[in-house]
Design a protein around this motif. Structure first.
Motif, short mmCIF file in Angstrom:
data_model
loop_
_atom_site.label_atom_id
_atom_site.label_comp_id
_atom_site.label_asym_id
_atom_site.label_seq_id
_atom_site.Cartn_x
_atom_site.Cartn_y
_atom_site.Cartn_z
N ASN A 139 -26.98 12.88 -2.49
CA ASN A 139 -25.90 11.91 -2.66
C ASN A 139 -25.15 11.75 -1.34
O ASN A 139 -24.37 12.62 -0.95
CB ASN A 139 -24.95 12.37 -3.77
CG ASN A 139 -23.95 11.28 -4.17
OD1 ASN A 139 -23.77 10.30 -3.46
ND2 ASN A 139 -23.30 11.47 -5.31
N ILE A 140 -25.40 10.63 -0.67
CA ILE A 140 -24.61 10.28 0.51
C ILE A 140 -24.00 8.89 0.30
O ILE A 140 -23.57 8.24 1.25
CB ILE A 140 -25.45 10.29 1.80
CG1 ILE A 140 -26.65 9.36 1.68
CG2 ILE A 140 -25.88 11.71 2.16
CD1 ILE A 140 -27.39 9.15 2.99
N SER A 141 -23.96 8.47 -0.98
CA SER A 141 -23.54 7.10 -1.26
C SER A 141 -22.32 6.99 -2.15
O SER A 141 -21.92 5.90 -2.53
CB SER A 141 -24.71 6.32 -1.90
OG SER A 141 -25.22 7.02 -3.03
N SER A 142 -21.70 8.13 -2.50
CA SER A 142 -20.46 8.06 -3.26
C SER A 142 -19.35 7.51 -2.37
O SER A 142 -19.22 7.89 -1.20
CB SER A 142 -20.05 9.46 -3.75
OG SER A 142 -18.72 9.43 -4.25
N ILE A 173 -30.79 10.09 8.04
CA ILE A 173 -31.81 10.33 7.02
C ILE A 173 -33.01 11.05 7.62
O ILE A 173 -33.56 12.01 7.05
CB ILE A 173 -32.24 9.00 6.38
CG1 ILE A 173 -31.09 8.41 5.56
CG2 ILE A 173 -33.47 9.19 5.51
CD1 ILE A 173 -30.63 9.26 4.41
N THR A 174 -33.43 10.61 8.79
CA THR A 174 -34.57 11.24 9.46
C THR A 174 -34.30 12.71 9.73
O THR A 174 -35.13 13.58 9.43
CB THR A 174 -34.88 10.51 10.78
OG1 THR A 174 -35.22 9.15 10.50
CG2 THR A 174 -36.02 11.18 11.52
N HIS A 221 -29.02 -6.06 1.68
CA HIS A 221 -30.38 -5.82 1.22
C HIS A 221 -31.27 -5.35 2.36
O HIS A 221 -32.12 -4.47 2.19
CB HIS A 221 -30.96 -7.09 0.59
CG HIS A 221 -30.32 -7.43 -0.73
ND1 HIS A 221 -30.70 -8.50 -1.50
CD2 HIS A 221 -29.31 -6.82 -1.42
CE1 HIS A 221 -29.96 -8.54 -2.60
NE2 HIS A 221 -29.12 -7.54 -2.57
N GLU A 222 -31.05 -5.91 3.53
CA GLU A 222 -31.85 -5.52 4.70
C GLU A 222 -31.64 -4.05 5.04
O GLU A 222 -32.60 -3.32 5.31
CB GLU A 222 -31.49 -6.40 5.90
CG GLU A 222 -31.86 -7.86 5.77
CD GLU A 222 -30.95 -8.65 4.83
OE1 GLU A 222 -31.37 -9.73 4.37
OE2 GLU A 222 -29.83 -8.16 4.54
N LYS A 223 -30.38 -3.61 5.01
CA LYS A 223 -30.10 -2.22 5.35
C LYS A 223 -30.61 -1.28 4.25
O LYS A 223 -31.11 -0.19 4.54
CB LYS A 223 -28.61 -2.00 5.58
CG LYS A 223 -28.29 -0.58 6.05
CD LYS A 223 -26.89 -0.44 6.59
CE LYS A 223 -26.66 0.98 7.13
NZ LYS A 223 -25.30 1.14 7.69
N GLN A 268 -25.15 6.94 5.68
CA GLN A 268 -26.24 6.06 5.26
C GLN A 268 -26.82 5.32 6.47
O GLN A 268 -26.73 4.10 6.58
CB GLN A 268 -25.77 5.08 4.19
CG GLN A 268 -25.44 5.74 2.86
CD GLN A 268 -25.13 4.74 1.77
OE1 GLN A 268 -25.80 4.66 0.75
NE2 GLN A 268 -24.09 3.95 1.99
N GLU A 269 -27.39 6.09 7.36
CA GLU A 269 -28.02 5.55 8.56
C GLU A 269 -29.40 6.20 8.71
O GLU A 269 -29.60 7.37 8.37
CB GLU A 269 -27.19 5.84 9.82
CG GLU A 269 -25.80 5.21 9.81
CD GLU A 269 -25.83 3.68 9.90
OE1 GLU A 269 -26.89 3.13 10.29
OE2 GLU A 269 -24.80 3.06 9.58
#
Length: 357
Positions: A181-184, A199-200, A224-226, A194-195
């Protein structure tokens, strides 16, 4: 049953929502002790056993596609009751290495006329060690268990990966999958992670620590693109699945007089937004990873639509509060009727059919 729940709901909704959630938790924990056999009774009413809904995914058997999303059972105290209510899998958490109280109250709000919730909880939880002690006694469960993991509020973003590493190490043998969870929106600066670069690095550190699947949960507020780029990066670096999506801070979605200027929206107000971003991600990643649809799903048709859009699994949360304890059964029965109407022998035949046309 629906009438009974409507009556109960009319009483419960007079009280603070966080208080009601606590009452529900205590009731679920104590039900079988106070009324022996009550969970068996519930299971007989709620659990749908039908081979047409069964899937072998992520190293586990899922008897039906409906799971309870993270945030409902933060501290892993309600496994038995939630299993008896017919869920195909349970996601517990979000929890963090250290216990934390979460944000200041009030932090949970009902937008009743819109069948939605606004929450600013802030990863309140008992901490990983207490939760680990509970889960160790119950794992393996009848249905798969997903551990939703997050960083502590006091952990700076540059050290966030250390928190996720600790949690993956501690729970690798007592869960069936991890949800990162990195989207709360309720932990300061969390969404900044959220990059693709983060993430890598994150997956390069945590993938070697476990053989269990690791799933990334993304925000519906990304372009949507991101969202596509982030999901592609996660999958390229070892993510086994993507959950689309978490709660939204797009307050233009609600017209409720109870709307606050903080916290994440869930429920019917985000149905369209969540559906659209799911479609965007699924159109690019279907067949390359397991996709899980979450956000504003409260009936069989909506669940089935997302299955046809590419979702192997579905998550609900807010609809459980507004529709009641039979919602899992109702959605599963409805999906079975829709599968039959379309001539499918198994749910797997319907997954992604709209993309494959």
């Amino acid at each position: 049953m629906s009438l009974n729940y409507d009556t109960l709901k009319s009483v419960f909704f007079k009280f603070d929502p966080e208080t009601v959630h606590k009452i529900a938790e205590i009731t679920m924990i104590g039900a079988n002790c106070v009324f022996p056999g009550s969970l068996s009774f519930l299971a007989n009413k709620c659990v749908i056993n039908d081979a047409r809904l069964q899937q072998n995914l992520l190293g586990s058997i899922y008897n039906n596609p409906i799971g309870i999303g993270g945030g409902f059972d933060k501290n892993a105290t309600m496994f038995a009751a939630l299993t008896a209510l017919g869920f195909g899998y349970l996601e517990f958490g979000t929890f963090t290495p250290k216990a934390q109280p979460g944000n200041q109250k009030p932090r949970l709000f009902r937008l009743v006329e819109e069948e939605s919730i606004q929450n600013a909880m802030g990863f309140n939880n008992d901490g990983s060690q207490k939760i680990k002690q509970r889960v160790e006694k119950l794992y393996p469960n009848v249905v798969p268990l997903w551990a939703n993991i997050g960083k502590n509020k006091i952990t700076p973003n540059e050290k966030a990966i250390e928190d996720y590493e600790v949690l993956v190490k501690d729970f690798s043998e007592i869960c069936d999958a991890f949800v990162v969870n990195i989207s709360s929106p309720n932990t300061p600066n969390l969404r900044d992670l959220q990059e693709s670069e983060f993430i890598t690095e994150l997956f390069s550190k945590i993938k070697p620590l476990t053989k269990k699947p690791i799933i990334l949960k993304i925000s519906p507020d990304l372009s949507h693109e991101k969202a596509i780029k982030l999901s592609q990066s996660a999958v390229a670096n070892g993510a086994d699945g993507i959950i689309v999506s978490n709660t939204s801070i797009d307050y233009s979605l609600s017209n409720s007089p109870k709307l606050q200027n903080f916290g994440g929206l869930s429920g019917k107000v985000i149905t369209q937004k969540s559906r659209e971003i799911f479609k965007a991600v699924a159109d690019e990643l279907y067949g390359k990873t397991v996709l899980i649809a979450c956000g504003g799903i409260d009936n069989a048709q909506e669940a089935y639509d997302r299955i046809k859009m590419g979702a192997s699994l579905i998550q609900i949360f807010t609809s459980f509060i507004f529709k009641g304890p039979m919602i899992c059964r109702d959605i599963n029965e409805g999906v079975l009727k829709l599968l039959e109407a379309d001539g499918y022998a198994n749910i797997s035949e319907a997954i992604g059919v709209d993309i494959r046309k």
